[in-house]
Design a protein around this motif. Structure first.
Motif, mmCIF file in Angstrom:
data_model
loop_
_atom_site.group_PDB
_atom_site.id
_atom_site.type_symbol
_atom_site.label_atom_id
_atom_site.label_comp_id
_atom_site.label_asym_id
_atom_site.label_seq_id
_atom_site.Cartn_x
_atom_site.Cartn_y
_atom_site.Cartn_z
ATOM 1 N N PHE A 174 0.824 -1.211 0.000
ATOM 2 C CA PHE A 174 0.000 0.000 0.000
ATOM 3 C C PHE A 174 0.853 1.253 0.000
ATOM 4 C CE2 PHE A 174 -3.971 2.169 0.570
ATOM 5 C CZ PHE A 174 -3.638 3.314 1.290
ATOM 6 N N ASN A 175 1.897 1.274 0.778
ATOM 7 C CA ASN A 175 2.706 2.486 0.925
ATOM 8 C C ASN A 175 3.284 2.982 -0.392
ATOM 9 O OD1 ASN A 175 2.213 2.039 3.590
ATOM 10 N ND2 ASN A 175 4.343 1.914 4.236
ATOM 11 N N ARG A 176 3.402 2.116 -1.361
ATOM 12 C CA ARG A 176 3.977 2.487 -2.650
ATOM 13 C C ARG A 176 2.917 2.687 -3.732
ATOM 14 N NH1 ARG A 176 8.821 4.360 -1.936
ATOM 15 N NH2 ARG A 176 9.274 3.924 -4.121
ATOM 16 N N MET A 177 1.664 2.524 -3.373
ATOM 17 C CA MET A 177 0.593 2.606 -4.364
ATOM 18 C C MET A 177 0.178 4.040 -4.653
ATOM 19 S SD MET A 177 -2.007 -0.414 -3.255
ATOM 20 C CE MET A 177 -1.561 -2.138 -3.420
ATOM 21 N N SER A 178 -0.166 4.276 -5.906
ATOM 22 C CA SER A 178 -0.898 5.480 -6.280
ATOM 23 C C SER A 178 -2.360 5.092 -6.428
ATOM 24 C CB SER A 178 -0.368 6.044 -7.592
ATOM 25 O OG SER A 178 0.947 6.518 -7.422
ATOM 26 N N LEU A 179 -3.223 5.879 -5.829
ATOM 27 C CA LEU A 179 -4.643 5.531 -5.730
ATOM 28 C C LEU A 179 -5.488 6.668 -6.280
ATOM 29 C CD1 LEU A 179 -3.802 4.467 -2.229
ATOM 30 C CD2 LEU A 179 -4.949 2.845 -3.702
ATOM 31 N N ALA A 180 -6.683 6.315 -6.690
ATOM 32 C CA ALA A 180 -7.555 7.322 -7.291
ATOM 33 C C ALA A 180 -9.005 7.050 -6.960
ATOM 34 C CB ALA A 180 -7.351 7.334 -8.801
ATOM 35 N N TRP A 181 -9.801 8.064 -7.125
ATOM 36 C CA TRP A 181 -11.251 7.965 -7.060
ATOM 37 C C TRP A 181 -11.826 8.352 -8.425
ATOM 38 C CZ3 TRP A 181 -13.995 5.950 -3.094
ATOM 39 C CH2 TRP A 181 -13.359 5.832 -1.843
ATOM 40 N N PHE A 182 -12.816 7.573 -8.818
ATOM 41 C CA PHE A 182 -13.589 7.839 -10.014
ATOM 42 C C PHE A 182 -15.063 7.833 -9.619
ATOM 43 C CE2 PHE A 182 -10.469 7.130 -13.492
ATOM 44 C CZ PHE A 182 -9.409 6.634 -12.750
ATOM 45 N N ARG A 183 -15.885 8.336 -10.505
ATOM 46 C CA ARG A 183 -17.316 8.207 -10.271
ATOM 47 C C ARG A 183 -18.030 7.943 -11.583
ATOM 48 N NH1 ARG A 183 -19.788 14.176 -8.670
ATOM 49 N NH2 ARG A 183 -20.190 14.885 -10.804
ATOM 50 N N GLN A 184 -19.183 7.340 -11.459
ATOM 51 C CA GLN A 184 -19.995 7.034 -12.640
ATOM 52 C C GLN A 184 -21.435 7.390 -12.354
ATOM 53 O OE1 GLN A 184 -19.610 3.028 -14.160
ATOM 54 N NE2 GLN A 184 -20.251 3.691 -16.190
ATOM 55 N N ILE A 185 -21.917 8.388 -13.069
ATOM 56 C CA ILE A 185 -23.330 8.758 -13.020
ATOM 57 C C ILE A 185 -24.086 7.789 -13.919
ATOM 58 C CG2 ILE A 185 -24.987 10.567 -13.585
ATOM 59 C CD1 ILE A 185 -22.702 12.582 -12.971
ATOM 60 N N GLN A 186 -25.269 7.418 -13.501
ATOM 61 C CA GLN A 186 -26.050 6.447 -14.255
ATOM 62 C C GLN A 186 -26.215 6.895 -15.697
ATOM 63 O OE1 GLN A 186 -29.859 5.548 -12.521
ATOM 64 N NE2 GLN A 186 -30.098 3.692 -13.738
ATOM 65 N N SER B 264 -10.099 12.218 -8.539
ATOM 66 C CA SER B 264 -8.875 12.676 -7.874
ATOM 67 C C SER B 264 -7.916 11.516 -7.709
ATOM 68 C CB SER B 264 -9.189 13.285 -6.510
ATOM 69 O OG SER B 264 -9.681 12.293 -5.634
ATOM 70 N N ALA B 265 -6.649 11.840 -7.456
ATOM 71 C CA ALA B 265 -5.631 10.819 -7.257
ATOM 72 C C ALA B 265 -4.629 11.283 -6.208
ATOM 73 C CB ALA B 265 -4.916 10.504 -8.568
ATOM 74 N N ILE B 266 -3.981 10.298 -5.599
ATOM 75 C CA ILE B 266 -2.959 10.578 -4.593
ATOM 76 C C ILE B 266 -1.842 9.561 -4.749
ATOM 77 C CG2 ILE B 266 -4.217 9.204 -2.858
ATOM 78 C CD1 ILE B 266 -3.172 11.222 -0.749
ATOM 79 N N ASN B 267 -0.613 10.023 -4.736
ATOM 80 C CA ASN B 267 0.480 9.073 -4.901
ATOM 81 C C ASN B 267 1.064 8.661 -3.554
ATOM 82 O OD1 ASN B 267 2.175 11.153 -4.128
ATOM 83 N ND2 ASN B 267 3.168 11.358 -6.118
ATOM 84 N N ASP C 122 -4.219 7.014 4.619
ATOM 85 C CA ASP C 122 -3.651 6.607 5.904
ATOM 86 C C ASP C 122 -2.910 5.299 5.643
ATOM 87 O OD1 ASP C 122 -3.163 5.453 8.427
ATOM 88 O OD2 ASP C 122 -4.914 6.406 9.306
ATOM 89 N N ASN C 123 -1.597 5.376 5.557
ATOM 90 C CA ASN C 123 -0.832 4.180 5.213
ATOM 91 C C ASN C 123 -0.927 3.107 6.299
ATOM 92 O OD1 ASN C 123 -0.061 5.264 2.776
ATOM 93 N ND2 ASN C 123 1.907 6.012 3.541
ATOM 94 N N GLY C 124 -1.029 3.522 7.551
ATOM 95 C CA GLY C 124 -1.145 2.552 8.627
ATOM 96 C C GLY C 124 -2.415 1.731 8.543
ATOM 97 N N LYS C 125 -3.477 2.337 8.036
ATOM 98 C CA LYS C 125 -4.764 1.644 7.908
ATOM 99 C C LYS C 125 -4.995 1.135 6.495
ATOM 100 C CE LYS C 125 -7.014 4.296 11.578
ATOM 101 N NZ LYS C 125 -8.133 5.216 11.926
ATOM 102 N N LYS C 126 -4.032 1.363 5.605
ATOM 103 C CA LYS C 126 -4.161 0.935 4.204
ATOM 104 C C LYS C 126 -5.480 1.425 3.621
ATOM 105 C CE LYS C 126 -1.140 -3.062 4.742
ATOM 106 N NZ LYS C 126 -0.968 -4.519 4.502
ATOM 107 N N THR C 127 -5.754 2.684 3.849
ATOM 108 C CA THR C 127 -7.037 3.261 3.460
ATOM 109 C C THR C 127 -6.818 4.586 2.739
ATOM 110 O OG1 THR C 127 -8.111 2.236 5.380
ATOM 111 C CG2 THR C 127 -9.276 4.051 4.322
ATOM 112 N N VAL C 128 -7.626 4.793 1.712
ATOM 113 C CA VAL C 128 -7.669 6.077 1.023
ATOM 114 C C VAL C 128 -9.063 6.662 1.234
ATOM 115 C CG1 VAL C 128 -8.280 5.010 -1.193
ATOM 116 C CG2 VAL C 128 -7.231 7.280 -1.148
ATOM 117 N N PHE C 129 -9.120 7.972 1.392
ATOM 118 C CA PHE C 129 -10.373 8.657 1.702
ATOM 119 C C PHE C 129 -10.711 9.669 0.614
ATOM 120 C CE2 PHE C 129 -10.459 6.986 5.941
ATOM 121 C CZ PHE C 129 -9.145 6.939 6.360
#
Length: 119
Positions: A29-41, A49-52, A72-79
Motif C-alpha cells: 500500500f505504501n507504494r501505491m498510487s490511488l484514485a477515485w472515479f465516479r460514474q453517473i447512471q 482525484s488521485a494521490i500518490n 492513511d498508510n497505517g490503515k491501508k485506506t484512502v479517503f
C-alpha cells in the motif's frame, strides 16, 4: 491479488458532506498510487482525484476546492472527503489502484459505493 473495498456512501441532502473510505488489501500500500472515479447512471466513468505514495494529489477541475483525497498508510485506506454535495454528485464512486501517478490508467478497481444526494 489486490482487493479494494469502498464504504461510506449513502443518502444525503444537498449541502451535506460525506467521507468515503477505501480499504486496500494485498500489494504494498505504501507504494501505491490511488484514485477515485465516479460514474453517473447512463454516463461514462470519470476521474475525480488521485494521490500518490508521497501524498501528492491532483483533481479533475470540476472537484477542486470541494473534494479532498487523503490516505492513511497505517490503515491501508484512502479517503475522499466530499463537501457541499449537490444532486448532480449522485453517482457510484469507485476507488482504484493506478499503474502510475499522475496517469489515470487503472490497475485494480473496487466495486464502488453509491452516493445519492437529494435536493
Amino acid at each position: 491479488q489486490v482487493k479494494l473495498v469502498e464504504s461510506g456512501g449513502g443518502l444525503v441532502q444537498a449541502g451535506d458532506s460525506l467521507r468515503l473510505s477505501c480499504v486496500v488489501s494485498g500489494g504494498t500500500f505504501n507504494r501505491m498510487s490511488l484514485a477515485w472515479f465516479r460514474q453517473i447512471q447512463g454516463e461514462e466513468r470519470e476521474f475525480v482525484s488521485a494521490i500518490n505514495w508521497r501524498s501528492e494529489t491532483h483533481y479533475a477541475d470540476s472537484y477542486k476546492g470541494r473534494f479532498t483525497v487523503s490516505r492513511d498508510n497505517g490503515k491501508k485506506t484512502v479517503f475522499l472527503q466530499m463537501d457541499n454535495l449537490q444532486p448532480e454528485d449522485t453517482a457510484v464512486y469507485y476507488c482504484a489502484v493506478l499503474f502510475r501517478y499522475p496517469s489515470t490508467s487503472v490497475n485494480f478497481w473496487g466495486e464502488g459505493t453509491l452516493v445519492t444526494v437529494s435536493s
